[in-house]
Scaffold this active site. Structure first.
Site, mmCIF file in Angstrom:
data_model
loop_
_atom_site.group_PDB
_atom_site.id
_atom_site.type_symbol
_atom_site.label_atom_id
_atom_site.label_comp_id
_atom_site.label_asym_id
_atom_site.label_seq_id
_atom_site.Cartn_x
_atom_site.Cartn_y
_atom_site.Cartn_z
ATOM 1 N N ARG A 46 0.780 -1.074 0.204
ATOM 2 C CA ARG A 46 0.033 0.026 -0.123
ATOM 3 C C ARG A 46 0.904 1.094 -0.108
ATOM 4 O O ARG A 46 0.551 2.227 -0.865
ATOM 5 C CB ARG A 46 -0.784 0.125 1.411
ATOM 6 C CG ARG A 46 -2.037 -1.036 0.944
ATOM 7 C CD ARG A 46 -2.929 -1.282 2.269
ATOM 8 N NE ARG A 46 -4.119 -1.925 2.170
ATOM 9 C CZ ARG A 46 -4.641 -2.779 3.039
ATOM 10 N NH1 ARG A 46 -4.094 -2.648 4.344
ATOM 11 N NH2 ARG A 46 -5.481 -3.429 2.831
ATOM 12 N N ARG A 184 0.777 0.648 -11.814
ATOM 13 C CA ARG A 184 -0.299 0.930 -10.587
ATOM 14 C C ARG A 184 -1.268 -0.341 -10.721
ATOM 15 O O ARG A 184 -1.651 -0.794 -9.687
ATOM 16 C CB ARG A 184 -0.824 2.157 -10.693
ATOM 17 C CG ARG A 184 -1.723 2.785 -9.419
ATOM 18 C CD ARG A 184 -2.288 1.905 -8.471
ATOM 19 N NE ARG A 184 -3.241 2.202 -7.578
ATOM 20 C CZ ARG A 184 -4.141 1.552 -7.083
ATOM 21 N NH1 ARG A 184 -4.429 0.530 -7.574
ATOM 22 N NH2 ARG A 184 -4.854 1.844 -5.867
ATOM 23 N N LYS A 195 -3.372 -11.059 -0.053
ATOM 24 C CA LYS A 195 -4.461 -11.701 0.676
ATOM 25 C C LYS A 195 -4.696 -12.976 0.492
ATOM 26 O O LYS A 195 -5.329 -13.381 1.608
ATOM 27 C CB LYS A 195 -5.538 -10.786 -0.027
ATOM 28 C CG LYS A 195 -5.469 -9.318 0.259
ATOM 29 C CD LYS A 195 -6.915 -8.473 -0.171
ATOM 30 C CE LYS A 195 -6.764 -6.927 0.275
ATOM 31 N NZ LYS A 195 -7.982 -6.215 -0.056
ATOM 32 N N ASN A 223 -12.109 -3.370 0.243
ATOM 33 C CA ASN A 223 -12.250 -2.811 1.638
ATOM 34 C C ASN A 223 -12.887 -1.281 1.315
ATOM 35 O O ASN A 223 -11.956 -0.447 1.060
ATOM 36 C CB ASN A 223 -10.789 -2.702 2.348
ATOM 37 C CG ASN A 223 -10.731 -2.191 3.677
ATOM 38 O OD1 ASN A 223 -11.583 -1.223 3.757
ATOM 39 N ND2 ASN A 223 -9.988 -2.641 4.442
ATOM 40 N N GLU A 227 -10.682 2.359 0.366
ATOM 41 C CA GLU A 227 -11.096 2.929 -1.054
ATOM 42 C C GLU A 227 -11.592 4.413 -0.699
ATOM 43 O O GLU A 227 -11.111 5.361 -1.657
ATOM 44 C CB GLU A 227 -12.117 2.024 -1.816
ATOM 45 C CG GLU A 227 -11.546 0.961 -2.433
ATOM 46 C CD GLU A 227 -12.761 0.063 -3.107
ATOM 47 O OE1 GLU A 227 -13.703 0.778 -3.417
ATOM 48 O OE2 GLU A 227 -12.374 -1.078 -3.411
ATOM 49 N N THR A 282 -7.682 -2.590 -11.341
ATOM 50 C CA THR A 282 -6.949 -3.182 -10.346
ATOM 51 C C THR A 282 -7.540 -4.521 -9.685
ATOM 52 O O THR A 282 -7.233 -5.474 -9.704
ATOM 53 C CB THR A 282 -6.522 -2.305 -9.154
ATOM 54 O OG1 THR A 282 -6.071 -1.103 -9.868
ATOM 55 C CG2 THR A 282 -5.550 -3.002 -8.437
ATOM 56 N N GLU A 286 -6.892 -8.420 -9.733
ATOM 57 C CA GLU A 286 -6.702 -9.151 -8.610
ATOM 58 C C GLU A 286 -7.634 -10.417 -8.787
ATOM 59 O O GLU A 286 -7.203 -11.685 -8.383
ATOM 60 C CB GLU A 286 -7.155 -8.297 -7.597
ATOM 61 C CG GLU A 286 -6.278 -7.319 -7.216
ATOM 62 C CD GLU A 286 -6.707 -6.486 -6.063
ATOM 63 O OE1 GLU A 286 -7.736 -6.687 -5.856
ATOM 64 O OE2 GLU A 286 -6.027 -5.375 -5.693
#
Length: 307
Positions: A46, A184, A195, A223, A227, A282, A286
């Site tokens: 992060r 990014r 995770k 989450n 965000e 993103t 994921e």
């Protein structure tokens, strides 16, 4: 795509730091991220994503110095004819720049992905380096989507709707913005692996992956509090970075201060970009990474994710 991420050929980003690793030992370099300095926790990931926010905002500010210049995006425009190349001027310059970067190992780094087909890029001219294996083999690359979003939504929002003739300057700023946006978005793979490694949610991810439940995986990844903080942060950064600082110390923000100046880019452009495109893309990376994660049941990262 970048092929099997973390393969033994490794890479060094743009080849600007660090000597070649003897006997192909794990190297401690990437563009802004030391992958071998473990553990690679969610906190470290992060922090890296937060640093990229600055780079994205400044890249957009620099592109906004020039007009839209639509001809550079028009396929077949006679002003940019190049023998044997079937594409617009942006695609031509992307290939030229990425060919140079490929020679210095940029796309052997686990967090860098070319917009040009990997088969069209030259091999590195520098000796190979090796990163720790942090991701299971994958060829996920959403750069075509990033490119489309950038051309359709971002450039029209930040650039004056005219032609100033600065085609070379504008297109090189396009390349810089596209590259940092790509890095990014694809960093989501590290988020996903971290995770997946988390003991508190690992079994639930396995269950959802086995069920092919993409929506369930996305919900577990999400989450909303994080965000919301992200969107507030990038909007605040855009407000600060977009100001004009005068020689008498006055700051201009939309006409409210002593020496009023307009912001360099519209205030909500960056937060809208993140909310409508960066965050969803993103998450797509994921989810797609995790849906394939159980194809490699024996894979274990060479550096701990901190659990």
């Amino acid at each position: 795509g970048a092929g099997c991420v973390g393969a033994s050929s490794g890479g060094d980003g743009c080849g600007r730091k660090g000597p070649p690793a003897k006997n192909f030992d794990l190297v401690n370099y990437s563009e802004g991220m030391n992958f071998s300095e473990g553990p690679l926790t969610l906190g470290r990931i992060r922090d890296e994503l937060v640093k990229m926010e600055d780079a994205i905002i400044f890249a957009l500010i620099e592109r906004a110095f020039f007009a839209h210049n639509k001809p550079i995006y028009e396929k077949g425009n006679p002003h940019f004819a190049h023998d044997g190349f079937d594409g617009c001027f942006l695609d031509f310059i992307l290939k030229e720049i990425e060919s140079v970067h490929a020679k210095v190992r940029r796309y052997t780094s686990p967090d860098e992905y070319p917009f040009t087909s990997a088969q069209s890029l030259p091999a590195p001219v520098l000796p190979p380096l090796r990163f720790p294996r942090l991701l299971c083999p994958n060829d996920l690359n959403v750069n075509s989507h990033i490119r489309q979003v950038y051309l359709d939504s971002i450039v029209p929002a930040i650039c004056a709707d005219r032609d100033d003739g600065n085609y070379g300057s504008a297109v090189t700023k396009d390349v810089e913005a596209l590259q940092i946006l790509s890095r990014r978005v694809h960093f989501g793979k590290f988020v996903a692996e971290a995770k997946f490694q988390d003991p508190s949610t690992h079994d639930e991810y396995v269950r959802l992956i086995k069920a092919g439940d993409a929506a369930g995986i996305e919900a577990l990844l999400t989450n909303e509090a994080v965000e919301r903080r992200l969107l507030r942060r990038v909007r605040n950064k855009a407000a600060v970075y977009g100001q004009e600082i005068t020689d008498n110390g006055a700051v201009g923000v939309g006409g409210k201060d002593l020496d009023p100046q307009p912001l360099r880019i519209p205030l909500d452009v960056v937060s809208d970009l993140y909310e409508r495109h960066v965050i969803p893309l993103t998450k797509e990376v994921e989810v797609q990474y995790l849906l394939r994660r159980l194809d490699y049941p024996d894979f274990q990262p060479e550096i701990s994710y901190g659990f």
